[in-house]
Write an enzyme that holds these catalytic residues in place. Structure first.
Site, PDB file in Angstrom:
ATOM      1  N   GLY A  69       0.595  -1.213  -0.138  1.00  0.00           N
ATOM      2  CA  GLY A  69       0.074  -0.048  -0.034  1.00  0.00           C
ATOM      3  C   GLY A  69       0.923   1.099  -0.001  1.00  0.00           C
ATOM      4  CD  GLN A  70       6.497   1.070   1.043  1.00  0.00           C
ATOM      5  OE1 GLN A  70       7.228   1.658   0.309  1.00  0.00           O
ATOM      6  NE2 GLN A  70       6.834   0.160   2.201  1.00  0.00           N
ATOM      7  NE  ARG A  71       1.340   9.646  -0.984  1.00  0.00           N
ATOM      8  CZ  ARG A  71       0.275  10.114  -1.300  1.00  0.00           C
ATOM      9  NH1 ARG A  71      -0.392  10.202  -2.454  1.00  0.00           N
ATOM     10  NH2 ARG A  71      -0.354  10.493  -0.206  1.00  0.00           N
TER      11      ARG A  71
END
Lengths: 184, 178
Positions: A69-71
């Site tokens: 889910g990291q940008r």
């Protein structure tokens, strides 16, 4: 779409469900997946790619896809939309600073054509942490009541204690099953 | 075309007089069975195995035996599916002059509840991500666990030994690393 993909869609087994688990980084997606599967949750590091687990539950075969889910990874999410029956959106209920970001990401997902028709389960995770917001607060902040395009439900949960994980999965399966498998 | 389109299109087809349908359905069945037979042949042939091996050889170093998957696996899987679909279509067209993939997928949809047999399991395996990853990991393990072949001439190879001593193999002696 080519031969193999057509065949795959055609032969999708009855009682087989594809769940896609998304959310901001550090929301607890992988921990939920492992806890649900009865695995050790003490040594989980940030997901930089994706995890897949096939679980048997109540006679259903669940194919769960958990994507980082990291940008910088969010642009890859689209590669996993195809054939999704249910979307599990995981929220870190203690991360008040990023709830607006979380809301935006969720609402833009719901516009995706390939996710149309999927059931949405929101897990208000980390209820075991002091200072975490209630699922009622999360529901308001994420503006869930405005979602008309998908069947949805929010549940408070804790990946660490396992609270409500089963209830959430049971609900999403029931909702999907009532849409898909009663057609025949 | 989406599979569902194929199916809904099928349901809309009005065959008019039943006799016409019956008389040509045998011919259609025969052609369908023939196509399946060709697919069985194609994927057993050396050409197909070579194609698959070349693909494995090209990408296996990207794969690691870890639970978490890299995004690149998904891209490689897409390429793999395209490669196999293209190969099947080309080979079938070469063997059956009037072959049409569109027609064939329509026939598949029509028989969707009767598609039994190893060949369909095999075709489904190609598009299964977990099976795809396992295939690469098996290939990689076989590749890296392989006995070193010194038949080409003089080669010097060091082998990791727990005791710290260095072992060398000179010309003709092969040492398997395990």
């Amino acid at each position: 779409m080519g031969l193999l993909t057509i065949l795959k869609k055609m032969k999708q087994k009855e009682k087989e469900v594809r769940l896609l688990m998304l959310g901001l980084d550090n929301a607890g997606k992988t921990t939920i997946l492992k806890k649900f599967n009865g695995e050790d949750i003490n040594t989980i590091s940030p997901t930089l790619g994706f995890n897949i687990k096939t679980l048997e539950h109540r006679g259903f075969k669940l194919n769960v896809w958990d994507v980082g889910g990291q940008r910088s990874l969010r642009s890859y999410w689209r590669n996993y939309f195809e054939c999704t029956d249910g979307l599990i959106w995981v929220v870190d209920s203690a991360d008040r600073m990023r709830l607006q970001d979380c809301k935006q990401e969720l609402h833009s997902l719901l516009l995706e054509e390939r996710l149309a028709g999927s059931t949405l389960l929101v897990f208000a995770n980390k209820q075991d942490l002091p200072g975490s917001l209630s699922s009622e607060d999360i529901r308001k902040t994420l503006d869930l009541d405005n979602i008309k395009s998908h069947h949805w439900r929010i549940l408070p949960c804790s990946a660490v204690t396992g609270e409500n994980l089963l209830d959430g999965v049971d609900w999403i399966i029931d909702d999907i099953a009532s849409r898909i498998f009663t057609m025949d | 075309m989406e599979a569902s389109d194929v199916i809904s299109e099928l349901q809309c087809v009005d065959f008019g007089e039943e006799e016409i349908f019956t008389s040509c359905s045998n011919e259609v069945d025969t052609k369908f069975d023939l196509t399946i037979g060709h697919i069985e042949d194609i994927i057993m042939e050396d050409k197909f195995q070579t194609l698959q091996n070349n693909f494995l050889e090209k990408f296996y170093s990207e794969f690691d035996d870890t639970e978490e998957n890299k995004f690149i696996y998904t891209d490689i899987h897409k390429d793999y599916i395209n490669l196999i679909e293209k190969c099947l279509e080309e080979e079938l067209s070469g063997r059956m002059p009037d072959f049409s993939m569109q027609e064939f997928t329509r026939q598949l949809a029509e028989r969707k509840d009767d598609l039994e047999g190893e060949i369909f399991e095999m075709l489904l395996t190609f598009s299964d991500f977990v099976a795809f990853k396992d295939m690469f990991l098996d290939y990689k393990a076989a590749k890296e666990g392989k006995t070193i072949d010194l038949s080409d001439g003089l080669t010097v190879t060091s082998v990791d030994m727990p005791s710290g001593c260095d072992l060398f193999s000179l010309n003709g002696q092969s040492i398997s690393k395990d």
